[in-house]
Write a protein that holds these residues in place. Structure first.
Motif, PDB file in Angstrom:
ATOM      1  N   GLU A 165      -7.551   5.640   1.757  1.00  0.00           N
ATOM      2  CA  GLU A 165      -6.603   6.387   2.582  1.00  0.00           C
ATOM      3  C   GLU A 165      -5.386   6.851   1.778  1.00  0.00           C
ATOM      4  O   GLU A 165      -4.918   7.982   1.933  1.00  0.00           O
ATOM      5  CB  GLU A 165      -6.166   5.532   3.776  1.00  0.00           C
ATOM      6  CG  GLU A 165      -5.656   6.335   4.941  1.00  0.00           C
ATOM      7  CD  GLU A 165      -5.435   5.499   6.189  1.00  0.00           C
ATOM      8  OE1 GLU A 165      -4.422   4.776   6.238  1.00  0.00           O
ATOM      9  OE2 GLU A 165      -6.259   5.572   7.117  1.00  0.00           O
ATOM     10  N   ALA A 166      -4.866   5.994   0.918  1.00  0.00           N
ATOM     11  CA  ALA A 166      -3.698   6.373   0.115  1.00  0.00           C
ATOM     12  C   ALA A 166      -4.040   7.518  -0.830  1.00  0.00           C
ATOM     13  O   ALA A 166      -3.233   8.444  -1.030  1.00  0.00           O
ATOM     14  CB  ALA A 166      -3.187   5.171  -0.674  1.00  0.00           C
ATOM     15  N   ALA A 167      -5.236   7.483  -1.411  1.00  0.00           N
ATOM     16  CA  ALA A 167      -5.662   8.558  -2.315  1.00  0.00           C
ATOM     17  C   ALA A 167      -5.824   9.868  -1.553  1.00  0.00           C
ATOM     18  O   ALA A 167      -5.494  10.944  -2.066  1.00  0.00           O
ATOM     19  CB  ALA A 167      -6.966   8.173  -3.009  1.00  0.00           C
ATOM     20  N   LEU A 168      -6.328   9.792  -0.321  1.00  0.00           N
ATOM     21  CA  LEU A 168      -6.491  11.010   0.479  1.00  0.00           C
ATOM     22  C   LEU A 168      -5.134  11.592   0.849  1.00  0.00           C
ATOM     23  O   LEU A 168      -4.941  12.811   0.777  1.00  0.00           O
ATOM     24  CB  LEU A 168      -7.311  10.706   1.732  1.00  0.00           C
ATOM     25  CG  LEU A 168      -7.554  11.898   2.667  1.00  0.00           C
ATOM     26  CD1 LEU A 168      -8.245  13.047   1.929  1.00  0.00           C
ATOM     27  CD2 LEU A 168      -8.370  11.466   3.883  1.00  0.00           C
ATOM     28  N   VAL A 169      -4.187  10.749   1.219  1.00  0.00           N
ATOM     29  CA  VAL A 169      -2.836  11.235   1.527  1.00  0.00           C
ATOM     30  C   VAL A 169      -2.242  11.947   0.315  1.00  0.00           C
ATOM     31  O   VAL A 169      -1.677  13.048   0.429  1.00  0.00           O
ATOM     32  CB  VAL A 169      -1.928  10.067   1.975  1.00  0.00           C
ATOM     33  CG1 VAL A 169      -0.461  10.519   2.013  1.00  0.00           C
ATOM     34  CG2 VAL A 169      -2.348   9.546   3.338  1.00  0.00           C
ATOM     35  N   ARG A 190      -1.201  15.895   0.076  1.00  0.00           N
ATOM     36  CA  ARG A 190       0.176  16.295  -0.239  1.00  0.00           C
ATOM     37  C   ARG A 190       0.229  17.248  -1.423  1.00  0.00           C
ATOM     38  O   ARG A 190       1.049  18.170  -1.450  1.00  0.00           O
ATOM     39  CB  ARG A 190       1.015  15.052  -0.521  1.00  0.00           C
ATOM     40  CG  ARG A 190       1.456  14.302   0.725  1.00  0.00           C
ATOM     41  CD  ARG A 190       2.162  13.015   0.383  1.00  0.00           C
ATOM     42  NE  ARG A 190       2.836  12.433   1.549  1.00  0.00           N
ATOM     43  CZ  ARG A 190       3.226  11.178   1.632  1.00  0.00           C
ATOM     44  NH1 ARG A 190       3.028  10.344   0.609  1.00  0.00           N
ATOM     45  NH2 ARG A 190       3.827  10.739   2.717  1.00  0.00           N
ATOM     46  N   SER A 191      -0.630  17.020  -2.406  1.00  0.00           N
ATOM     47  CA  SER A 191      -0.609  17.852  -3.617  1.00  0.00           C
ATOM     48  C   SER A 191      -1.347  19.172  -3.428  1.00  0.00           C
ATOM     49  O   SER A 191      -1.173  20.089  -4.230  1.00  0.00           O
ATOM     50  CB  SER A 191      -1.236  17.086  -4.777  1.00  0.00           C
ATOM     51  OG  SER A 191      -2.647  16.966  -4.602  1.00  0.00           O
ATOM     52  N   HIS A 217       2.774   6.667  10.267  1.00  0.00           N
ATOM     53  CA  HIS A 217       1.769   6.980   9.240  1.00  0.00           C
ATOM     54  C   HIS A 217       2.011   8.380   8.677  1.00  0.00           C
ATOM     55  O   HIS A 217       2.328   9.310   9.427  1.00  0.00           O
ATOM     56  CB  HIS A 217       0.362   6.896   9.835  1.00  0.00           C
ATOM     57  CG  HIS A 217      -0.710   6.821   8.793  1.00  0.00           C
ATOM     58  ND1 HIS A 217      -1.133   7.921   8.073  1.00  0.00           N
ATOM     59  CD2 HIS A 217      -1.436   5.777   8.332  1.00  0.00           C
ATOM     60  CE1 HIS A 217      -2.068   7.550   7.212  1.00  0.00           C
ATOM     61  NE2 HIS A 217      -2.275   6.253   7.354  1.00  0.00           N
ATOM     62  N   PRO A 218       1.839   8.553   7.365  1.00  0.00           N
ATOM     63  CA  PRO A 218       2.103   9.872   6.773  1.00  0.00           C
ATOM     64  C   PRO A 218       1.197  10.989   7.285  1.00  0.00           C
ATOM     65  O   PRO A 218       1.584  12.165   7.203  1.00  0.00           O
ATOM     66  CB  PRO A 218       1.890   9.637   5.264  1.00  0.00           C
ATOM     67  CG  PRO A 218       1.168   8.341   5.145  1.00  0.00           C
ATOM     68  CD  PRO A 218       1.565   7.532   6.332  1.00  0.00           C
ATOM     69  N   TYR A 219       0.024  10.673   7.813  1.00  0.00           N
ATOM     70  CA  TYR A 219      -0.831  11.738   8.349  1.00  0.00           C
ATOM     71  C   TYR A 219      -0.095  12.575   9.394  1.00  0.00           C
ATOM     72  O   TYR A 219      -0.308  13.795   9.482  1.00  0.00           O
ATOM     73  CB  TYR A 219      -2.081  11.155   8.998  1.00  0.00           C
ATOM     74  CG  TYR A 219      -3.168  10.701   8.046  1.00  0.00           C
ATOM     75  CD1 TYR A 219      -3.380  11.336   6.821  1.00  0.00           C
ATOM     76  CD2 TYR A 219      -4.003   9.639   8.392  1.00  0.00           C
ATOM     77  CE1 TYR A 219      -4.381  10.915   5.969  1.00  0.00           C
ATOM     78  CE2 TYR A 219      -5.019   9.214   7.544  1.00  0.00           C
ATOM     79  CZ  TYR A 219      -5.204   9.854   6.328  1.00  0.00           C
ATOM     80  OH  TYR A 219      -6.211   9.438   5.490  1.00  0.00           O
ATOM     81  N   TRP A 220       0.752  11.928  10.210  1.00  0.00           N
ATOM     82  CA  TRP A 220       1.431  12.663  11.269  1.00  0.00           C
ATOM     83  C   TRP A 220       2.346  13.753  10.719  1.00  0.00           C
ATOM     84  O   TRP A 220       2.642  14.731  11.422  1.00  0.00           O
ATOM     85  CB  TRP A 220       2.266  11.708  12.127  1.00  0.00           C
ATOM     86  CG  TRP A 220       1.477  10.737  12.969  1.00  0.00           C
ATOM     87  CD1 TRP A 220       1.458   9.376  12.844  1.00  0.00           C
ATOM     88  CD2 TRP A 220       0.630  11.042  14.077  1.00  0.00           C
ATOM     89  NE1 TRP A 220       0.646   8.820  13.800  1.00  0.00           N
ATOM     90  CE2 TRP A 220       0.123   9.818  14.575  1.00  0.00           C
ATOM     91  CE3 TRP A 220       0.237  12.230  14.706  1.00  0.00           C
ATOM     92  CZ2 TRP A 220      -0.751   9.744  15.667  1.00  0.00           C
ATOM     93  CZ3 TRP A 220      -0.624  12.160  15.791  1.00  0.00           C
ATOM     94  CH2 TRP A 220      -1.104  10.938  16.261  1.00  0.00           C
ATOM     95  N   THR A 221       2.821  13.591   9.499  1.00  0.00           N
ATOM     96  CA  THR A 221       3.780  14.539   8.931  1.00  0.00           C
ATOM     97  C   THR A 221       3.106  15.659   8.144  1.00  0.00           C
ATOM     98  O   THR A 221       3.794  16.579   7.687  1.00  0.00           O
ATOM     99  CB  THR A 221       4.763  13.811   7.993  1.00  0.00           C
ATOM    100  OG1 THR A 221       4.058  13.326   6.830  1.00  0.00           O
ATOM    101  CG2 THR A 221       5.425  12.641   8.709  1.00  0.00           C
TER     102      THR A 221
END
Length: 311
Positions: free
Chosen positions: A232-236, A240-241, A261-265
Motif C-alpha cells: 500500500e505504501a508503494a502504491l501511494v 503521488r509521483s 489515509h492518504p488515498y482520500w487526498t
C-alpha cells in the motif's frame, strides 16, 4: 429426530435473506444466527464472512464451513478451526457483479471518463479523441472463478487482454501466461492492470515498488481482490509521483478506510467501499445446500478449498 444445525455469521450480509433462501432448499435445516446459537455442540455447519478471532472454538462438532464469498484468506491457517472441509461460494450473481465492476473501472479509463469528470468540476468542455479498444492493453491478474469471466468479457468488448495466473490457463480471446517472468512482462506491457488475485502466502505483497515501477508511466491500476497483494505504501508513492497515473480501489488494508489515509487526498484515486462483488442469497443458496447434502453423504463439498494453496 434432531435436525442438523447451521450457524450464520456476517457483519454485512442479511441473515433473513439467507435463512429464507437456504431453508427453501433444505427445509430440515435448523438455521441459527450468531450469537443466538443455542448449544454450540449441536452446530454442524457454519456459513460465515470474516468471523472474529476465536469464533470457531465454540463449535467442536463442525462438519463444514462455507465462506460467504470467493476469497477465503480469513479462514485458512486459523488456529481456532479444526481441520474440516471449507467451501467457498461461486454463484452467478457474484460473478456478474464482479464482471460489471471490472468492466466499469476499465471502461472509465479506456474512454477517458476520469478526465471528463475533472473537466466538469472545473466547468470546462474538454475533448479527448476516443481510441479504438483494440489498442488498449489490459492485464488481468488472477484467472479464477471471478478473474476468468472478467477477462473474457473485456476481450469480447474488443480490448487487448492479457491474463496472468499461478498456473497456466487457456481462455478464448485472452493471452494467458504464468510464472514470475511472465508477470513482469505483463506489467510492463499493459496500460491498465486489474488485480483479481486471491490472497495467499505467495501473493501477499506480490505487487511491490519493483513491480509497480515496471508498469508504463501513467498506467492505471484496479484492485478488486485483496489489498494485501499490493504494498500500500508503494502504491501511494507511485500515485503521488505519477508513475501510476490512476487507481480504482475497492479493498484496503484497514476497512473502513481511516479518515486520515492518504488515498482520500489523492485526486487520481477512485475509492469504493468493498462492494465490487457480493453474494446473492437467492442464487447462491443452492450451492450451499448441495455442499451440505454432499457432506451428509460423506462426500467433499462443492468448490472445496485447498487450505495449503489458500484458495
Amino acid at each position: 429426530m434432531t435436525r442438523d444445525a447451521l450457524v450464520f455469521y456476517s457483519p454485512v450480509d442479511d441473515p433473513r435473506a439467507w435463512k429464507e433462501a437456504l431453508t427453501s432448499e433444505l427445509p430440515d435445516l435448523d438455521f441459527r444466527v450468531d450469537p443466538d446459537v443455542g448449544d454450540p455442540a449441536t452446530i454442524d455447519y457454519a456459513l460465515v464472512w470474516v468471523p472474529p478471532t476465536g469464533f470457531f472454538q465454540r463449535f467442536p462438532n463442525l462438519k463444514l464451513v462455507t465462506n460467504l464469498g470467493a476469497g477465503v484468506d480469513r479462514l485458512v491457517r486459523r488456529d481456532d478451526l479444526v481441520p474440516v472441509p471449507i467451501s467457498r461460494l461461486s454463484d452467478p450473481g457474484m460473478v456478474a457483479l464482479m464482471t460489471s465492476y471490472v468492466v466499469f473501472a476499465v471502461t472509465r479509463y479506456a474512454r477517458d471518463i476520469h478526465i471528463f469528470e475533472r473537466a466538469q468540476r472545473r466547468g470546462e468542455w474538454h475533448y479527448v479523441h476516443p481510441r479504438p479498444l483494440f489498442e488498449i492493453k489490459v492485464g488481468v491478474l488472477g484467472l479464477g472463478e471471478l478473474g476468468a469471466p472478467a477477462a473474457q468479457t473485456l476481450a469480447g468488448m474488443g480490448f487487448d487482454v492479457r491474463g496472468w495466473s499461478r498456473t497456466q490457463k487457456d481462455l478464448p480471446g485472452v493471452a494467458c501466461s504464468a510464472g514470475p517472468e511472465a508477470l513482469d512482462n505483463l506489467l510492463a506491457s499493459c496500460e491498465i492492470v486489474v488485480s483479481l488475485l486471491p490472497l495467499t502466502p505467495e501473493s501477499r505483497g506480490m505487487l511491490g515498488a519493483r513491480e509497480l515501477a515496471l508498469m508504463p508511466k501513467g498506467a492505471k491500476f484496479i484492485n478488486a481482490s485483496r489489498s494485501a497483494v499490493v504494498d500500500e505504501a508503494a502504491l501511494v508513492a507511485a500515485l503521488r509521483s505519477g508513475a501510476i497515473g490512476e487507481a480504482t480501489l475497492d479493498v484496503f488494508d484497514i476497512e473502513p478506510l481511516p479518515a486520515d489515509h492518504p488515498y482520500w487526498t489523492l485526486d487520481n484515486v477512485l475509492i469504493t467501499p468493498h462492494l465490487a462483488s457480493i453474494t446473492v442469497p437467492a442464487l447462491a443458496a443452492r450451492d450451499v445446500a448441495e455442499s451440505i447434502k454432499r457432506v451428509r453423504r460423506g462426500e467433499p463439498p462443492l468448490h472445496a478449498v485447498d487450505a495449503h494453496r489458500g484458495y
